[in-house]
Design a protein around this motif. Structure first.
Motif, PDB file in Angstrom:
ATOM      1  N   ASN A  29      23.806  24.240  34.643  1.00  0.00           N
ATOM      2  CA  ASN A  29      24.076  25.893  34.172  1.00  0.00           C
ATOM      3  C   ASN A  29      24.802  25.900  33.086  1.00  0.00           C
ATOM      4  O   ASN A  29      25.298  27.541  32.849  1.00  0.00           O
ATOM      5  N   THR A  30      25.534  24.646  33.255  1.00  0.00           N
ATOM      6  CA  THR A  30      26.816  25.581  32.451  1.00  0.00           C
ATOM      7  C   THR A  30      27.172  25.520  30.574  1.00  0.00           C
ATOM      8  O   THR A  30      27.440  26.158  30.119  1.00  0.00           O
ATOM      9  N   TYR A  47      28.660  28.332  29.158  1.00  0.00           N
ATOM     10  CA  TYR A  47      28.699  29.380  29.445  1.00  0.00           C
ATOM     11  C   TYR A  47      29.948  29.896  29.932  1.00  0.00           C
ATOM     12  O   TYR A  47      30.536  29.109  30.980  1.00  0.00           O
ATOM     13  N   LYS A  48      30.801  30.824  29.471  1.00  0.00           N
ATOM     14  CA  LYS A  48      32.110  31.471  30.066  1.00  0.00           C
ATOM     15  C   LYS A  48      31.693  33.388  30.864  1.00  0.00           C
ATOM     16  O   LYS A  48      31.629  33.766  29.445  1.00  0.00           O
ATOM     17  N   THR A  49      31.846  33.411  31.703  1.00  0.00           N
ATOM     18  CA  THR A  49      30.875  35.140  31.936  1.00  0.00           C
ATOM     19  C   THR A  49      32.376  36.105  30.356  1.00  0.00           C
ATOM     20  O   THR A  49      32.945  35.592  30.958  1.00  0.00           O
ATOM     21  N   GLN A  70      28.047  12.680  27.717  1.00  0.00           N
ATOM     22  CA  GLN A  70      28.685  13.099  28.764  1.00  0.00           C
ATOM     23  C   GLN A  70      28.071  13.992  30.123  1.00  0.00           C
ATOM     24  O   GLN A  70      28.262  14.014  30.925  1.00  0.00           O
ATOM     25  N   ILE A  71      27.156  15.069  28.345  1.00  0.00           N
ATOM     26  CA  ILE A  71      26.881  15.682  29.960  1.00  0.00           C
ATOM     27  C   ILE A  71      25.832  16.011  29.853  1.00  0.00           C
ATOM     28  O   ILE A  71      24.969  16.724  30.604  1.00  0.00           O
ATOM     29  N   GLY A  72      24.968  14.621  29.833  1.00  0.00           N
ATOM     30  CA  GLY A  72      23.637  14.606  30.203  1.00  0.00           C
ATOM     31  C   GLY A  72      22.471  15.038  28.513  1.00  0.00           C
ATOM     32  O   GLY A  72      21.226  14.774  29.241  1.00  0.00           O
TER      33      GLY A  72
END
Length: 79
Positions: A29-30, A47-49, A70-72
């Motif tokens: 979920n990033t 995502y970064k708050t 690399q992140i799928g």
């Protein structure tokens, strides 16, 4: 106005908003993949708050896969 534009509802929230429609989300979920509001490019976000941040812009899904394999990401462009 093209046919695709006629069938897609207008999006009124910003692209970095958590509720903006996504096409793909990483298992952690990033990362997520969206289409810009004009539907002309792919945008990979991280995502970064408290919101998502744009990391990469691509006109072609193949270039996105090449840069971010690399992140799928799915091998076929999500719709």
């Amino acid at each position: 106005m093209n046919e695709l534009s006629k069938t897609v509802e207008e999006i009124s929230i910003p692209e970095n908003h958590p509720d903006y429609p996504e096409l793909w989300v990483s298992k952690c979920n990033t990362y997520r993949l969206i289409r810009c509001v004009d539907d002309i490019q792919w945008i990979l976000q991280k995502y970064k708050t408290p919101k998502f941040h744009n990391k990469s812009y691509h006109m072609y899904y193949e270039s996105l896969l090449s840069r971010w394999s690399q992140i799928g990401l799915p091998k076929v462009a999500p719709e």
